[in-house]
Design a protein around this motif. Structure first.
Motif, short mmCIF file in Angstrom:
data_model
loop_
_atom_site.label_atom_id
_atom_site.label_comp_id
_atom_site.label_asym_id
_atom_site.label_seq_id
_atom_site.Cartn_x
_atom_site.Cartn_y
_atom_site.Cartn_z
N GLN A 45 -22.49 -17.88 -24.12
CA GLN A 45 -22.34 -19.13 -24.86
C GLN A 45 -23.15 -20.28 -24.26
O GLN A 45 -23.39 -20.34 -23.07
N HIS A 46 -23.56 -21.16 -25.16
CA HIS A 46 -24.17 -22.43 -24.78
C HIS A 46 -23.60 -23.46 -25.75
O HIS A 46 -23.72 -23.30 -26.96
N ILE A 47 -22.96 -24.48 -25.20
CA ILE A 47 -22.30 -25.49 -26.03
C ILE A 47 -23.11 -26.77 -25.97
O ILE A 47 -23.40 -27.29 -24.89
N TYR A 48 -23.44 -27.26 -27.14
CA TYR A 48 -24.16 -28.53 -27.26
C TYR A 48 -23.15 -29.59 -27.69
O TYR A 48 -22.49 -29.44 -28.72
N VAL A 49 -23.02 -30.64 -26.89
CA VAL A 49 -22.09 -31.73 -27.18
C VAL A 49 -22.87 -32.82 -27.92
O VAL A 49 -23.79 -33.42 -27.37
N LEU A 50 -22.47 -33.04 -29.16
CA LEU A 50 -23.12 -34.04 -30.00
C LEU A 50 -22.19 -35.24 -30.09
O LEU A 50 -21.10 -35.13 -30.69
#
Length: 170
Positions: A45-50
């Motif tokens: 997983q790679h989580i991008y926080v927008l």
């Protein structure tokens, strides 16, 4: 709150307040995602926080389902770091991302935040607008924040099939 109470309390929030998500709470939620089990513990997983104005505008171009959330998590996975099922037809990428997302939505509720699981988007458009690396695929967006004062679960939220219709003992 015990786990079943937490699971019952969590719903897909469709109306968020303008209140910002505190960094400490967001970090707790992200840590829960980090601790989620993945196939062979590959952790693809790679989580991008927008959460900036610009990144939220990008989220709005990807999906109409932000519902005013002050933070959106784009959950992607590394397509080259997945478990390949025997037979070669499937891999664990999307399910690993879903496990991470499930931990996140439950952890969010545990710290007083609300969420909405969003899968209404074009993955290719999301990949392009988020400028993801070629080896990553985004599978889930999670709106996260505080529910607006008049937000409530949609009518079918409490409707569940009995276990006898969803479980078979053999």
């Amino acid at each position: 709150m015990d786990f079943l109470e937490l699971a019952k309390a969590r719903y897909s929030c469709k109306k968020f307040s303008d209140k910002t998500v505190e960094t400490a709470k967001l970090e707790q939620v992200l840590e829960a995602g980090r601790l989620a089990p993945t196939a062979k513990n590959n952790q693809p997983q790679h989580i991008y926080v927008l959460e900036t104005k610009d990144s939220l505008e990008i989220a709005d171009k990807i999906t109409p389902c932000r519902y005013n959330a002050p933070t959106v998590l784009a959950i992607a996975y590394d397509t080259g770091n997945v478990f390949e099922y025997p037979g070669g037809k499937y891999n664990s990428g999307a399910e690993d991302a879903a496990i991470v997302a499930t931990h996140i939505v439950l952890a969010a509720k545990a710290v007083g935040l609300d969420t909405c699981w969003v899968n209404y988007f074009d993955p290719d458009k999301a990949h392009e607008l988020l400028k993801l690396p070629d080896n990553e695929a985004v599978t889930i967006f999670i709106d996260i924040g505080y529910a607006d004062a008049d937000a409530k679960p949609l009518p079918p939220h409490d409707s569940r099939k009995p276990l006898s219709e969803t479980v078979t003992y053999r």
